[in-house]
Structure formats: structure tokens, C-alpha cells
Scaffold this active site. Structure first.
Site, PDB file in Angstrom:
ATOM      1  N   ASN A 107      43.496  63.935  32.943  1.00 27.73           N
ATOM      2  CA  ASN A 107      42.335  63.725  32.182  1.00 27.73           C
ATOM      3  C   ASN A 107      42.392  62.032  32.141  1.00 27.73           C
ATOM      4  O   ASN A 107      42.426  61.268  30.895  1.00 27.73           O
ATOM      5  CB  ASN A 107      42.382  64.108  30.340  1.00 27.73           C
ATOM      6  CG  ASN A 107      42.540  65.255  30.528  1.00 27.73           C
ATOM      7  OD1 ASN A 107      42.961  66.834  30.240  1.00 27.73           O
ATOM      8  ND2 ASN A 107      41.011  66.339  30.944  1.00 27.73           N
ATOM      9  N   ILE A 128      41.300  57.628  29.059  1.00 29.58           N
ATOM     10  CA  ILE A 128      41.786  59.057  28.878  1.00 29.58           C
ATOM     11  C   ILE A 128      40.449  59.469  28.637  1.00 29.58           C
ATOM     12  O   ILE A 128      39.660  59.099  27.338  1.00 29.58           O
ATOM     13  CB  ILE A 128      43.030  58.784  27.312  1.00 29.58           C
ATOM     14  CG1 ILE A 128      44.018  57.893  27.990  1.00 29.58           C
ATOM     15  CG2 ILE A 128      43.232  60.522  26.678  1.00 29.58           C
ATOM     16  CD1 ILE A 128      45.405  58.057  26.451  1.00 29.58           C
ATOM     17  N   CYS A 129      40.801  60.854  28.734  1.00 29.47           N
ATOM     18  CA  CYS A 129      39.488  61.842  27.944  1.00 29.47           C
ATOM     19  C   CYS A 129      39.849  62.761  27.537  1.00 29.47           C
ATOM     20  O   CYS A 129      40.430  63.487  27.964  1.00 29.47           O
ATOM     21  CB  CYS A 129      38.635  62.327  29.044  1.00 29.47           C
ATOM     22  SG  CYS A 129      37.487  63.613  28.735  1.00 29.47           S
ATOM     23  N   LEU A 130      39.768  62.708  25.523  1.00 28.49           N
ATOM     24  CA  LEU A 130      40.522  63.370  24.904  1.00 28.49           C
ATOM     25  C   LEU A 130      39.464  63.358  23.972  1.00 28.49           C
ATOM     26  O   LEU A 130      38.969  62.746  23.254  1.00 28.49           O
ATOM     27  CB  LEU A 130      41.994  62.560  24.513  1.00 28.49           C
ATOM     28  CG  LEU A 130      42.975  63.534  23.416  1.00 28.49           C
ATOM     29  CD1 LEU A 130      42.925  65.033  23.997  1.00 28.49           C
ATOM     30  CD2 LEU A 130      44.173  63.160  22.903  1.00 28.49           C
ATOM     31  N   LEU A 150      39.299  63.805  34.724  1.00 26.73           N
ATOM     32  CA  LEU A 150      38.793  63.028  34.871  1.00 26.73           C
ATOM     33  C   LEU A 150      39.528  62.164  36.857  1.00 26.73           C
ATOM     34  O   LEU A 150      39.422  61.120  37.352  1.00 26.73           O
ATOM     35  CB  LEU A 150      39.629  60.984  33.912  1.00 26.73           C
ATOM     36  CG  LEU A 150      38.795  60.663  33.000  1.00 26.73           C
ATOM     37  CD1 LEU A 150      39.343  60.035  31.807  1.00 26.73           C
ATOM     38  CD2 LEU A 150      36.934  60.698  33.000  1.00 26.73           C
TER      39      LEU A 150
END
Lengths: 179, 712
Positions: A105, A112-114, A147
């Protein structure tokens, strides 16, 4: 949840237009960050830490996350940067990995993909919860929306290769500090 | 031709004179000197009268010799109109005087002359002391001295005599003054009357005595007077420390010192001497802080009297102030003093409280005009003022004490703690004294800083009201029991009080029962509020009815609970007690210590840590050793400081985890900026450096090239 997510303009819209109150707002951000820092410092949770970069600007922090035990990241430490918007905590802070991070991620430039940093942000979160979420993200990635597709594939498919590739990217925090 | 004869004759006369001089010299050496040598000198020296007589005899012998030697000359060279004769006479006299002078330079003569003069001066001093010694005595002495003077005149050795006399009175007067006046400060004689007395002495007997012996000159009196003044200043300078100690009884002494202290040299000397005395006698770890503070207060007052400008005070107080700043309990002592707390450890400084009460109100008025622009009587600071000298308000020592520290916060913190303790110790909700003190303190520190104290006082007032309500028999709800009249509580607003020691305590059941009733009643009165009991705080009146005696005590709850347990059975072990009371062993032991000291319990001799109730009083052989200093129920300032340091450490730790290395000033500015005001960060860089150095010593940090980093 939605009402927490938006700036409470409904009852303070007139305030937002005045210049002086903008200052008061920035003051309240400072105050909030100060108390979050206090809380973080006092709770002293092992493995996570963060601190403002300079004493003049409280909106820019740098943090350290240690990989949780029993994951690929055990024993490694990563440096992150946190930038708080002026209307924090109504908007999420922008968080990036400064250390090179090989994770499903996280992209190559550290973004960051959160979900809680994006659409699921709420004003009840704070620095400590963000750091804890990031730490647990290291052990439990969301492989559904990667990602880094290669990492997402290898996570379940080939743990040994995952570990090897991850380690080729890893840089010790001391080296990053020296740069 | 006639000129040649005269020349020859003159030559002859010269040769005759030279021969005569030589002859006289050898005669004198052979016969004169042995005659004046006294073989018995060591023996007679103990007897002053014979010293006088010997001296007189020596001088008489010399006078005889003088006349004998002079006699031939005075008729050989008798022609007064002849210049050569005159010159010859003068030459011979010079030679003779030189000879006699050498004879008199003998050690014994010097000694005798000294003794004689001193004896007479001492007699003058005695004369002054005791007017009963009649004047005939003085006349006799003066007559004797006059004889000596005549002989001196004949021998033309006045110079020598003058030197001796001067030497003697320079020694005599200081000795006389320090003997007469040293260590006498209280009596008025140190001031104006003293000067009169001394003047009388100088202008009276001493001048008379001295001027008989030597040529009188106008300057003599003033020189003597200067000498006396000088001696008095020296004495005062030496004694300044004691004068301050005995202040205000020593005010008269200050008066005369003020009169004599004129020169810069003396002022400088006073400062140095005083500072040295302070270091030697006061500023060491053997002195109580309260003593140092009260000495400082006396210093302020004394030096203000001595020099109202305060330049000297400024100088001498620096070292005291520096020392006080290093003492840990300075703030505590000052605050206790201001609040008139009597504490065995801090000593009595209630003077401060009185000063506070009397000086109230003057503070703010003066503060406006700091630079003295509107002061019409302004004069420049004296030349010896330190560069950073600032004229402080006259004898305001509370202000001086408060200015010991850069900020008043330290005092405010301590005040809160002391006041909290005082309020908690109250039994009748009588807070008039505390309120008065608080109002006075507000004048000093300002309203806002003491806001917490306001709330605390208000809490107590409110508690009084609530408590009387709870005990009101008319409000007893049906089906409930009234609260016993012995239970009273203070309701505290937790946020505004200093942190409490949150330690638990198991109270006796009867008391717990009462407390529960109290809580219940409180919840009825103040709906939706609940009491949280702080069981360790407060006080209990206990009456112990033992077999042979009845004892009354007012003790803390833990002690009361402990003695209550002994109602069940008469022996307990330490562990049993601490388990029953829910206390740690140290506290238990301390409570035991109290009862043992009061001969209610004793430790079993055969078995350690076992304690027995003494139903019958017995001779206690050994008293307990544990200090039972009344425990403060709220966190003391030192504990608070440790607590604060713990917070600062977590900040430093967090800081250095994320930022690899930082120099000290960055750390300082981070801490200043980041620590919220409620916690407060008031350390200066030096204090921070001390703290970091400790951390380096504990191997938590390392110090590399000017920056601190975490030790990995």
C-alpha cells in the site's frame, strides 16, 4: 462521521471570513498539536514515535515506526513525515514514508494508501492512532487496492521473495539521517 | 701676615676641636656608656615606677655628661660675635647630639621609654574611666613627664622621643578602643556619646600627657582624632557580621559606623570583610536556610541604615543571594515564613509574615516609576556602585527575597502546596487567616497567578456549607441514618488542587459506614455528583482508654486506623498491619513509630516486627528511631520537580528518536515551545544542561560534537 469530517462551517462560517479568527484557528491547531504531542510523549507506546521538525512550525512532524513483531518488517525502523493542514483536525494530515518502503500500500515515492488518511478520516483520530494504524498496516496490508502490485502479489504468493525484495529496498534510519 | 696668623690660628683651633671631639667620644665610650647601661634592666622592667626612675637616671647621667663636655667648649669658643666660634660650637653640639642619640638608640632605652609612655597613656585611659582618681595623680604624672621633657630638651633628642611617643599612641589607641568598645553594640555609647567620650579623652588627658612629652603642634589633636576614627571604622568593619546578627539591638553601633565610614577604601574593605565573614560563618551547609534568610533580612535592614542608597547592600548581598538560590529549601522557607507556618524543619520566619502584612499595598505603587524619572531628589549612584546596580526599594526585603529567582512561579507553586496543606489541616473550616494571607499574597503576585488558591479557599467555604447541610437533622431522608457528628469533609475541586498522593487506606468499618452515609447524603444534596474519598488526608481526634490511662491525640487517618486495629487484639506483626491497613510497609512503620514514641505500642523485644499494645504504661528503654516528620498530604515541590523532569525526559527522548542529534539550545527551544502551558516549562539552559548531563551519565544520551543524541 460525516459531520466530524467537515469543517464545522455551519456554525462558525462567519468566523472563517475574518482575518483575526484565522489566527485564532492556527493557534488552536498549535494547541491541539501540542496536546497530542504531550499525550504521545506521556503514553510512550513502544515502536512508534513522532516529533515536530522545528520549534517554529508545529505543522511539520517527523516520525519513526518500528515494524511489528511477527511480520516481514520485524526489527526494521522506518522514518515518516507528517504534514498537518491548517484546518487540522478537520482534515487529515498528509503522511509519507521518507525511508524507501516496499509495501503493497505504499508507492515508490512513499505515498500511502490508507483509508483513514483519506475518505475515512475523522477528527477523533490523532497522531497516536495514525501511527498505530500505520504500524499495523505493515503487518496487515490491504492487498485489494495495492499501490505496489508486485508486493501485493508476493505477499501471499512468495514470502521468501517478498522478504528478499523488501530488504533490497530497506535503508537503515541512520543512513537516511546522514543524507 | 696677620691673615696668615689667623689662618694658622684657625687651623689650630680646628685641630683642637677635632681632637676634643675625638677625646670626648672615646671618654664617653669608656665611661659614659657603661654608666647608663643598667645591669638590672630585666629585673626592673617588671616595675613601672622604677622604669621611670631608671630612665630618669639615664637621662640625668647623659645630661651631666652633656654639661661636662660642653663646658670647655663654651668658654674656648665663647665669642658670640665670632662666626668661627659659633660654627665650632654648633659642630661640637652636633657631634655630641649624635653621640647621645646613638647611646639612646640602645634597645633597652627604647623599651623603657615605650613602657613609660604607655604606662602614662594607660593611666590617662583609667583616669577617664574612673573620675574618682583625683587630679593630683595626674598632676604628679605630668610633673614627672615634664622633668623627662627637660632632660630631652637639654639633650636635644626630641625627634627620637617624638617617634617613640607616636609609635606608642598608634599602638595604644587601637588597643584601647578595641578593649573598651569591642562587642558592645547594644549600648548607646557606641554612637554619639561614644564620640564625646573619646573626644574628652583625646583632648583631655591624652593631649595633655603627649604634649608634655613632645613639642606641641596644632595638628596633634586632629591627628589623634583621625586615628581614633580610623580605629573605630576598623572595629566596625571587623564586627559588621556580628552587628548584623545582633540587629536591631546593634543599631547604635551602626550609627557611629555610618558617621565614620567615609572613604571608598573603607567601603571596599567593609564589603570584602563582610563577605569573607559570611562565607566563613554563614554560607555553608551547617547553617539552616531559615537562619540564612533571617540573616539576609537583617543584612538588608542594617546596610540600609548604614547607607540608604543600597550600593553596599547590593554588593554584600550578592554572595548571600547566590548561595540562597542554590539551596533547595529556600522557596519553602520563604513561603512558610510568609504564611507564618511554624515548622520545626524550616525554623521561624514569621517576621516575613508580619512584614508582608505591614508592607501590603506599597508594592504596586512603587513599581510604576522604575527609572526614577519623576524623582526630584535623584542623585547619581555612588562611584563604587556595581555596573548593574539598581536602586531597590527601601528595605523591602520581601521584594528582595522574591527577586532571588527570575520568575515568581516557583513561589506560586510552593504557595499552592503550603496553602493546600494548611487548608486540609483545618478542622472547623475557619479560614480567616488563610484568606487574609491569600489577599496579601495576591498583592505581591497578582490575582491571576493565585487563581488556584482562590478556588481552593472557595472549596473550603463551600464545604462548610455543604457539611452543615449534611449534618442538619431536619434533612434526614426517611429510611436513612443520620451521619455521625464526628465526620466532616472538605470537597475539593481536584483540578485546582496540587496533585494528591493517591494512596489507599483501609479505614475501620464504622468509619467506612459513616463515610458511605455521608456520600449518600451528598449525592442527594448535589444530585449527579459523587464523592471520591481521599482517605489518607485529614485528621482524626482519638481518645485511647487504656487500663491505667486515657490519652488524647490528633492524628492522621492511617495512624488512627492502625490503633483502631489494636482494639481487636493486642499484638500484630508488621506484615499483618500493612495488609489490614492496605498500606506499604514504610508508611506502616512510620505510623507505628508515632505510637511507639507516644508509649502506646512497643516492639516485641524477642521478635522483631511484632508490636504489642501497652495496656499499662512501662518505662520505655529505647525510643524509636524513625523520624515521624508529619507527612505532607500533597505532593511537595521536590516531588513535583521530579515528576516534571520525567515529562521533560519523554519529550527529549521523543525528540531525539526522530531528529538524530540536537544541540542544547534547540532542545531548549523545543521544550519551551512544545510543552503545554498547563504543565509548564520554566527551566533555563543551565538547568537543562544539568539534567542532560545526568542523562548522559546514566548512559541514556551521548554528547557528540556539541549535540546530544540517544545512546543506542
Amino acid at each position: 462521521m460525516d459531520s466530524q469530517n467537515t469543517t464545522p462551517t455551519t456554525f462558525s462560517s462567519h468566523k472563517m471570513q475574518d482575518a483575526p479568527t484565522a489566527m485564532a484557528d492556527s493557534h488552536s491547531v498549535t494547541k491541539r498539536l501540542q496536546s497530542e504531542l504531550m499525550q504521545l510523549m506521556m503514553s510512550n507506546v513502544p515502536g512508534i514515535s513522532a516529533f515536530p521538525v522545528s520549534d517554529s512550525n508545529l505543522c511539520q512532524w517527523t516520525g519513526t515506526i518500528s515494524g511489528p513483531e511477527g511480520t516481514f518488517y520485524e526489527g526494521l525502523t522506518y522514518k515518516i513525515s507528517m504534514t498537518f493542514p491548517p484546518n487540522y483536525p478537520y482534515h487529515a494530515p498528509v503522511i509519507r514514508f521518507v525511508s524507501p518502503m516496499w509495501h503493497p500500500n505504499v508507492d515508490m515515492s512513499g505515498n500511502i494508501c490508507l483509508d483513514i488518511l483519506k475518505e475515512k478520516w475523522s477528527a477523533i483520530y490523532n497522531v497516536q492512532t495514525i501511527l498505530l494504524s500505520l504500524q499495523s498496516l505493515l503487518g496487515e496490508p490491504n492487498n485489494a487496492s495495492p499501490l505496489n502490485a508486485q508486493a501485493a502479489d508476493l505477499w501471499d504468493g512468495n514470502p521468501a521473495e517478498y522478504k528478499r525484495l523488501m530488504m533490497t529496498h530497506y535503508k537503515d534510519i541512520g543512513e537516511i539521517n546522514d543524507e | 701676615m696677620a691673615a696668615a696668623v689667623r689662618l694658622r690660628q684657625r687651623n689650630l683651633m680646628d685641630r683642637l676641636l677635632n681632637w676634643y671631639i675625638d677625646t670626648v667620644r672615646s671618654h664617653f665610650a669608656l665611661h659614659g656608656l657603661p654608666a647608663i647601661k643598667n645591669p638590672n634592666v630585666p629585673g626592673i622592667l617588671s616595675d613601672l615606677i622604677s622604669v621611670g626612675n631608671v630612665l630618669k637616671r639615664v637621662l640625668a647621667t647623659l645630661c651631666d655628661a652633656w654639661h661636662h663636655y660642653m663646658f670647655p667648649i663654651s668658654f674656648i669658643y665663647a665669642d658670640n660675635s665670632n662666626k668661627d666660634d659659633m660654627l665650632a660650637r654648633i659642630r661640637f653640639r652636633h657631634s655630641l647630639t649624635a653621640m647621645i642619640d646613638i647611646a639612646l638608640s640602645d634597645h633597652e632605652f627604647q623599651l623603657m621609654a615605650h613602657m613609660l609612655v604607655e604606662h602614662h597613656l594607660t593611666a590617662c585611659g583609667k583616669h577617664e574611666e574612673n573620675q574618682m582618681v583625683d587630679d593630683r595623680d595626674e598632676a604628679q604624672r605630668l610633673a614627672f613627664l615634664a622633668e623627662i621633657r627637660q632632660q630631652i630638651d637639654v639633650l636635644q633628642v626630641q625627634d627620637r622621643m617624638e617617634r617613640i611617643v607616636a609609635e606608642v599612641y598608634h599602638k595604644f589607641i587601637p588597643r584601647y578602643i578595641s578593649r573598651q568598645y569591642a562587642r558592645i553594640w547594644e549600648q548607646e555609647q557606641r554612637a554619639e556619646p561614644l564620640m564625646v567620650e573619646l573626644k574628652n579623652l583625646i583632648y583631655g588627658p591624652i593631649t595633655r600627657c603627649v604634649s608634655v612629652l613632645i613639642r606641641r603642634d596644632e595638628l596633634l589633636e586632629s591627628r589623634l582624632y583621625e586615628l581614633v576614627t580610623e580605629c573605630l571604622v576598623k572595629l566596625g568593619i571587623e564586627e559588621m557580621f556580628d552587628i548584623v546578627i545582633y540587629f536591631p539591638d546593634s543599631i547604635p553601633a551602626l550609627g557611629y559606623l555610618k558617621m565614620c565610614l567615609k572613604t571608598q577604601e573603607h567601603r571596599a574593605q567593609l564589603v570584602t570583610e563582610f563577605q569573607n565573614a559570611c562565607h566563613a560563618r554563614l554560607l555553608h551547609c551547617g547553617a539552616n536556610t531559615s537562619d540564612i534568610i533571617s540573616f539576609y533580612m537583617s543584612t538588608i535592614r542594617a546596610f540600609k541604615l548604614l547607607e540608604p542608597r543600597g550600593v553596599l547592600l547590593d554588593k554584600v548581598s550578592r554572595s548571600i543571594r547566590r548561595y540562597l538560590r542554590d539551596r533547595e529549601d529556600t522557596v519553602k522557607c520563604i513561603v512558610n515564613g510568609m504564611l507564618e507556618v511554624e515548622d520545626a524543619n524550616t525554623g521561624d520566619l514569621s517576621e516575613l509574615g508580619k512584614e508582608l502584612a505591614s508592607s501590603s499595598g506599597t508594592q504596586s505603587a512603587d513599581a510604576v516609576d522604575d527609572n526614577g524619572y519623576s524623582d526630584m531628589n535623584w542623585v547619581p549612584d555612588p562611584i563604587d556602585a556595581a555596573p548593574d546596580f539598581r536602586n531597590k526599594r527601601s528595605s523591602d526585603f520581601i521584594g528582595s527575597l522574591l527577586s532571588l529567582y527570575d520568575n515568581k512561579e516557583v513561589f506560586v507553586k510552593e504557595i499552592v502546596v503550603v496553602l493546600a496543606n494548611r487548608l486540609l489541616d483545618l478542622k472547623n473550616y475557619e479560614i480567616d487567616r488563610e484568606m487574609m494571607h491569600l489577599e496579601l499574597l495576591k498583592l505581591l503576585f497578582g490575582e491571576s497567578d493565585l487563581h488556584n488558591c482562590d478556588v481552593m479557599v472557595k472549596d473550603i467555604l463551600e464545604s462548610k456549607r455543604v457539611d452543615s447541610n449534611i449534618h442538619d437533622p431536619t434533612t434526614v431522608a426517611p429510611g436513612t441514618y443520620p451521619v455521625a457528628g464526628i465526620v466532616h469533609a472538605s470537597m475539593l475541586s481536584k483540578l485546582f488542587w496540587p496533585a494528591f498522593r493517591d494512596e489507599d487506606l483501609a479505614l475501620p468499618h464504622v468509619i467506612e459506614e459513616q463515610l458511605n452515609r455521608y456520600s449518600a447524603k451528598f449525592s442527594i444534596l448535589k444530585s449527579a455528583r459523587k464523592l471520591t474519598w481521599l482517605k489518607r488526608l485529614g485528621s482524626v481526634d482519638v481518645t485511647l482508654e487504656l487500663e491505667d490511662r486515657t490519652l488524647d491525640f490528633t492524628v492522621s487517618p492511617d495512624r488512627a486506623s492502625m490503633i483502631y486495629l489494636f482494639q481487636e487484639r493486642s499484638t500484630y506483626t508488621l506484615t499483618e498491619l500493612s495488609a489490614r491497613l492496605n498500606l506499604d510497609e514504610i508508611t506502616t512503620r512510620r505510623a507505628l513509630g508515632f505510637w511507639i514514641k507516644n508509649d502506646v505500642l512497643k516492639e516485641d523485644e524477642s521478635c522483631n516486627d511484632k508490636f504489642i499494645l501497652l495496656e499499662r504504661a512501662e518505662e520505655s528503654k529505647k525510643k524509636v528511631l524513625l523520624d515521624d516528620a508529619a507527612e505532607s498530604s500533597v505532593q511537595t515541590t521536590e516531588e513535583k520537580a521530579t515528576e516534571e523532569m520525567r515529562i521533560y525526559w519523554s519529550y527529549v527522548n521523543g525528540m531525539l528518536t526522530n531528529i538524530p542529534a540536537l544541540p542544547i539550545d534547540r532542545i531548549q527551544s523545543f521544550l519551551k515551545m512544545l510543552i503545554p502551558k498547563e504543565v509548564g516549562y520554566s527551566r533555563n539552559v543551565d538547568e537543562l544542561r544539568d539534567f542532560l548531563t545526568v542523562m548522559v551519565a546514566e548512559e541514556k544520551l551521548e554528547y557528540v560534537s556539541g549535540s546530544y543524541r540517544l545512546k543506542r
